[in-house]
Design a protein around this motif. Sequence first.
Motif, PDB file in Angstrom:
ATOM      1  N   HIS A  37       0.812  -1.103  -0.051  1.00 23.65           N
ATOM      2  CA  HIS A  37       0.171   0.141   0.000  1.00 23.65           C
ATOM      3  C   HIS A  37       0.909   1.444  -0.015  1.00 23.65           C
ATOM      4  O   HIS A  37       0.408   2.281  -0.735  1.00 23.65           O
ATOM      5  CB  HIS A  37      -1.014   0.028   1.157  1.00 23.65           C
ATOM      6  N   ALA A  38       1.974   1.243   0.821  1.00 18.42           N
ATOM      7  CA  ALA A  38       2.941   2.413   0.860  1.00 18.42           C
ATOM      8  C   ALA A  38       3.712   2.644  -0.567  1.00 18.42           C
ATOM      9  O   ALA A  38       3.680   3.929  -0.909  1.00 18.42           O
ATOM     10  CB  ALA A  38       3.812   2.286   1.876  1.00 18.42           C
ATOM     11  N   ARG A  39       4.145   1.495  -1.224  1.00 17.31           N
ATOM     12  CA  ARG A  39       4.534   1.739  -2.339  1.00 17.31           C
ATOM     13  C   ARG A  39       3.745   2.159  -3.611  1.00 17.31           C
ATOM     14  O   ARG A  39       3.916   3.019  -4.464  1.00 17.31           O
ATOM     15  CB  ARG A  39       5.022   0.337  -2.838  1.00 17.31           C
ATOM     16  N   ASP A  40       2.223   1.744  -3.458  1.00 16.44           N
ATOM     17  CA  ASP A  40       1.302   2.592  -4.474  1.00 16.44           C
ATOM     18  C   ASP A  40       1.123   3.737  -4.055  1.00 16.44           C
ATOM     19  O   ASP A  40       0.978   4.845  -5.260  1.00 16.44           O
ATOM     20  CB  ASP A  40       0.073   1.667  -4.417  1.00 16.44           C
ATOM     21  N   ARG A  41       1.003   4.208  -2.863  1.00 17.58           N
ATOM     22  CA  ARG A  41       1.100   5.638  -2.813  1.00 17.58           C
ATOM     23  C   ARG A  41       2.078   6.522  -3.009  1.00 17.58           C
ATOM     24  O   ARG A  41       1.841   7.678  -3.539  1.00 17.58           O
ATOM     25  CB  ARG A  41       0.635   5.743  -1.116  1.00 17.58           C
ATOM     26  N   ARG A  42       3.514   5.819  -2.941  1.00 13.17           N
ATOM     27  CA  ARG A  42       4.488   6.580  -3.405  1.00 13.17           C
ATOM     28  C   ARG A  42       4.400   6.898  -5.020  1.00 13.17           C
ATOM     29  O   ARG A  42       4.623   7.954  -5.496  1.00 13.17           O
ATOM     30  CB  ARG A  42       5.681   5.864  -2.891  1.00 13.17           C
ATOM     31  N   ASP A  43       4.032   5.808  -5.710  1.00 15.17           N
ATOM     32  CA  ASP A  43       3.889   5.785  -7.340  1.00 15.17           C
ATOM     33  C   ASP A  43       2.783   6.852  -7.693  1.00 15.17           C
ATOM     34  O   ASP A  43       3.034   7.613  -8.574  1.00 15.17           O
ATOM     35  CB  ASP A  43       3.534   4.656  -7.790  1.00 15.17           C
ATOM     36  N   GLN A  44       1.886   6.948  -6.700  1.00 18.35           N
ATOM     37  CA  GLN A  44       0.654   7.981  -7.257  1.00 18.35           C
ATOM     38  C   GLN A  44       1.290   9.300  -7.120  1.00 18.35           C
ATOM     39  O   GLN A  44       0.861  10.171  -7.796  1.00 18.35           O
ATOM     40  CB  GLN A  44      -0.546   7.513  -6.617  1.00 18.35           C
ATOM     41  N   ALA A  45       1.678   9.465  -5.953  1.00 13.10           N
ATOM     42  CA  ALA A  45       2.165  10.871  -5.835  1.00 13.10           C
ATOM     43  C   ALA A  45       3.451  11.250  -6.803  1.00 13.10           C
ATOM     44  O   ALA A  45       3.485  12.142  -7.242  1.00 13.10           O
ATOM     45  CB  ALA A  45       3.028  11.024  -4.461  1.00 13.10           C
TER      46      ALA A  45
END
Length: 336
Positions: A37-45
Amino acid sequence: MIFRDLKQKVWKDGRLTRFGWISLAVFVLFYIVMKHHARDRRDQAANASQVSMSLSPTSKTGSKGQAPTMPESPLPPPVQVQQPKPVQVATTPRQYNQPSFGNANTSGKILSDDFLPKGTILYATLTSDIVSNNQVSPATATLIHPAIFAHKVRIPVGTQITGKIAPGNLRGRVFVTWDTLIFYEEGRQGWELPIKGIGMTYEQNPHSERWIINGAGLKGFVFDDSSATAFKLAALRAMQDFAKTLQTYVTTQNSAVTSGSVVTTTTTTPEATLQNSGLGAAQAFIDVIAARYAANLQQQNSYVLVPTARLCAIFLDEPIDITTAAPGRSLQPASR
């Protein structure tokens, strides 16, 4: 009690229980999910920042329909301020024995830029044994780290330091006052400089293994033979008493008439035999040796020995002007 019960549910007989394995699996699964989940949030940002940078307004060039811009008014010329010229103060050359510190300096300023302030620490190693009860023997040491101040080497490695042993010792330490620096580098061989330094212990901490300064005085090995001397004296006195008990005595009574009354006195003397003569001679011999041990106990039998190559730190109790170093400074009266 709650923690103990929880521990028994998770760990028992040296192995994880079924509940423990389930808890471990749930924790690992939760960690993987949160990491994803943290990796997805970094990619979206990151994607959002790239889109915002691509859509940001760019600088537009002038076109036909663009209104003419007003000419800018020229700025007033800068006012030049004339700075005062530095005043050059004429300095007279100073003699090598002229002090630049202390009450003798009437100007109240440092006359030389080559100096070390009060509180500077010099690190050295002893080149002679130091014994607390031998104050006649001098203390000598050699500098192992250069003394650097204001990005300049003031005292180089290899400079010799001499001092004197102070009377008395405390908690296995010998107090040394360092008084002279002797230079040996090229151009200043044998030049001397009086100082006022306090010897301090520089040792490695047994717990943190870091080198620290452990107070005033140099730590050493304590030698105390007073206990052994007292034991020998007690043994000699016991032997003397034992020899006295082996003697045989003769009791004699003497009567005398004094003022109409009879006074009787009893006297006990060793019997005149060969055995008593030998025991008496042994007692006299033991008494002479015991008297010498008793005299040694009255003197100071304990001393502290600081061996050669022991590291030490020297605290400068007064600032020093290094330019006043010169041959034969120890022959001149210290005027600092």
